[in-house]
Design a protein around this motif. Structure first.
Motif, mmCIF file in Angstrom:
data_model
loop_
_atom_site.group_PDB
_atom_site.id
_atom_site.type_symbol
_atom_site.label_atom_id
_atom_site.label_comp_id
_atom_site.label_asym_id
_atom_site.label_seq_id
_atom_site.Cartn_x
_atom_site.Cartn_y
_atom_site.Cartn_z
ATOM 1 N N ALA A 54 48.555 43.030 18.226
ATOM 2 C CA ALA A 54 47.344 43.222 17.434
ATOM 3 C C ALA A 54 46.768 41.937 17.073
ATOM 4 O O ALA A 54 45.461 41.505 16.959
ATOM 5 C CB ALA A 54 47.517 43.888 16.060
ATOM 6 N N GLU A 55 47.790 40.875 16.737
ATOM 7 C CA GLU A 55 47.170 39.659 16.268
ATOM 8 C C GLU A 55 46.360 38.829 17.415
ATOM 9 O O GLU A 55 45.385 38.308 17.001
ATOM 10 C CB GLU A 55 48.469 38.759 15.780
ATOM 11 N N LEU A 62 40.866 38.742 22.734
ATOM 12 C CA LEU A 62 41.375 38.973 24.302
ATOM 13 C C LEU A 62 41.129 40.407 24.439
ATOM 14 O O LEU A 62 41.541 40.977 23.413
ATOM 15 C CB LEU A 62 42.635 38.411 24.556
ATOM 16 N N GLY A 63 40.843 40.892 25.632
ATOM 17 C CA GLY A 63 40.888 42.276 25.882
ATOM 18 C C GLY A 63 42.380 42.818 25.930
ATOM 19 O O GLY A 63 43.158 42.148 26.177
ATOM 20 N N ALA A 64 42.547 44.196 26.075
ATOM 21 C CA ALA A 64 43.854 44.749 26.214
ATOM 22 C C ALA A 64 44.701 44.179 27.463
ATOM 23 O O ALA A 64 45.762 43.765 27.212
ATOM 24 C CB ALA A 64 43.789 46.362 26.363
ATOM 25 N N GLN A 65 44.062 44.204 28.524
ATOM 26 C CA GLN A 65 44.907 43.718 29.514
ATOM 27 C C GLN A 65 45.405 42.287 29.664
ATOM 28 O O GLN A 65 46.248 41.911 29.903
ATOM 29 C CB GLN A 65 44.110 44.152 30.801
ATOM 30 N N SER A 131 34.173 39.524 40.747
ATOM 31 C CA SER A 131 33.744 39.786 39.422
ATOM 32 C C SER A 131 34.892 39.585 38.476
ATOM 33 O O SER A 131 36.038 40.291 38.846
ATOM 34 C CB SER A 131 33.281 41.398 39.329
ATOM 35 N N ILE A 132 34.924 39.071 37.502
ATOM 36 C CA ILE A 132 35.912 38.554 36.647
ATOM 37 C C ILE A 132 35.666 38.740 35.151
ATOM 38 O O ILE A 132 34.839 38.368 34.569
ATOM 39 C CB ILE A 132 36.353 37.098 36.943
ATOM 40 N N TRP A 133 36.813 39.146 34.399
ATOM 41 C CA TRP A 133 37.054 39.291 32.989
ATOM 42 C C TRP A 133 36.806 38.030 32.303
ATOM 43 O O TRP A 133 37.816 36.954 32.743
ATOM 44 C CB TRP A 133 37.865 40.024 32.538
ATOM 45 N N THR A 134 36.098 37.600 31.354
ATOM 46 C CA THR A 134 36.340 36.503 30.332
ATOM 47 C C THR A 134 36.145 36.837 29.045
ATOM 48 O O THR A 134 35.535 37.944 28.794
ATOM 49 C CB THR A 134 35.127 35.269 30.827
#
Length: 390
Positions: A54-55, A62-65, A131-134
């Motif tokens: 959670a912190e 940051l996203g969950a993954q 396509s990449i998460w940031t």
């Protein structure tokens, strides 16, 4: 078998800034999680997740993954540290080095690799984009490039996670691929003996010597420059030494790839297996003068051996490892063994039967013969499970 393909990303300045911010945030979060793991003695993923998940999401966005991967990366780092401590990598318990390694939390570099799974990263192979998460949102259309053979392997065989890493200001994705193994040659006609050495990096029982004056001169030049920069020890000298070390490592890696490719191709073409010396612990066993010590330790022979092994496994060529004891002092004709059989570094002259040959080639014949005996006795071919294509 598993291979690792590294592709180079070509982000725009805006995309590069987003990737850098993301990488720094993930590694800061992982470093904080490592401190919590050290204080709470929570080294397992589920346990550490309760203290940090959670912190991490709230503080670093940051996203969950991404948060899950940061936590898992932390636990994996402690697992590796524990194994290194157990195996004596940091000396014996009670020594200063052992205490330093075990008495503080793990710290991640700002640009350390960050894992990405298929929910955070998708590949468009025809367009050569990802396509990449940031932390700034999903980046689409980030171009990548690489050698044609690597990209073909990536498109067909990629499995599992990929690692985002920044090296020298350049961005890379390191992807794991599952490659089908070739049918092993269970009835080799013979074995190709390979001797690894200081003057000649590799010699084979076919009479090939993989080295040359130009490479040895360059190695000596690199050694002198490294020594000069270490003695100077200024900030600019350390920076130059670091940059030069990377260049030297890349050159050695390229040479090792070329040598291993040639050796495996010849064994495959002639229907033979490969016989190598088991060089485990060679640095501790070798008794050499100081200049020779420097030359021995400056070349990645373990890397060359692993390259030969994985290329052989991919080609279906069996590989066996033999006892290296006295291969350079034993006559390959009458098998008389004596130190006096080596009157010079490059000369072998048997004191009993009078057989004369280049010392490295004589050693390769002994390795070939021992390899055949090991194979007859039922040894299995071995190769590393994970190797980098470069």
């Amino acid at each position: 078998m598993k291979l690792v393909v590294r592709v180079k990303l070509l982000p725009t300045p805006v995309q590069a800034a987003a990737l850098e911010t993301t990488l720094h945030a993930c590694n800061e979060a992982a470093t904080w999680a490592a401190e919590v793991a050290f204080e709470e003695n929570a080294r397992r993923v589920l346990e550490l997740r309760k203290h940090t998940y959670a912190e991490i999401r709230a503080r670093w966005g940051l996203g969950a993954q991404a948060a899950q991967h940061a936590i898992k990366k932390t636990c994996d780092a402690y697992t590796t540290l524990k194994a290194n401590l157990r195996n004596g990598r940091y000396g014996r318990p009670g020594t200063k080095r052992h205490a330093r390694a075990s008495g503080k939390p793990v710290v991640f570099r700002p640009q350390a690799a960050q894992p990405y799974d298929d929910r955070m990263l998708s590949w468009q192979h025809e367009q050569q984009t990802v396509s990449i998460w940031t932390t700034a949102g999903r980046l689409k259309g980030v171009a990548f490039t690489g050698q044609a053979g690597q990209l073909a392997v990536l498109a067909v065989h990629r499995r599992g996670e990929s690692d985002l890493v920044c090296q020298g200001g350049k961005w890379f994705l390191i992807a794991t691929c599952e490659i089908p193994e070739a049918a092993p040659n269970t009835h080799p006609a013979d074995f190709l003996g390979v001797d690894l050495g200081i003057v000649n990096i590799a010699a084979t029982s076919d009479g090939e010597r993989h080295c040359g004056r130009q490479i040895n001169r360059k190695r000596e030049s690199d050694r002198k420059l490294r020594s000069k920069l270490q003695k100077k020890n200024t900030k600019s000298a350390r920076r130059r030494a670091k940059r030069h070390a990377g260049k030297e490592a890349r050159r050695a890696k390229d040479i090792n790839h070329k040598i291993s490719k040639g050796i495996v191709a010849e064994a495959e073409r002639t229907g033979r297996g490969g016989a190598l010396e088991d060089l485990g612990g060679i640095r501790e066993r070798a008794r050499l003068r100081k200049p020779q010590r420097t030359t021995l330790h400056s070349w990645p022979f373990a890397q060359l051996g692993s390259f030969i092994a994985y290329k052989a496994k991919r080609a279906g060529v069996p590989v066996v490892y033999v006892d290296p004891a006295y291969t350079s002092q034993e006559c390959s004709q009458c098998h008389h063994t004596a130190r006096g059989n080596r009157p010079a570094q490059a000369v072998f002259s048997c004191r009993v039967c009078g057989f004369v040959e280049h010392a490295d080639h004589n050693a390769t014949h002994n390795i070939r013969q021992r390899g055949w005996m090991v194979w007859v006795c039922g040894a299995q071919s071995t190769a590393p499970e994970l190797t980098l294509i470069a």
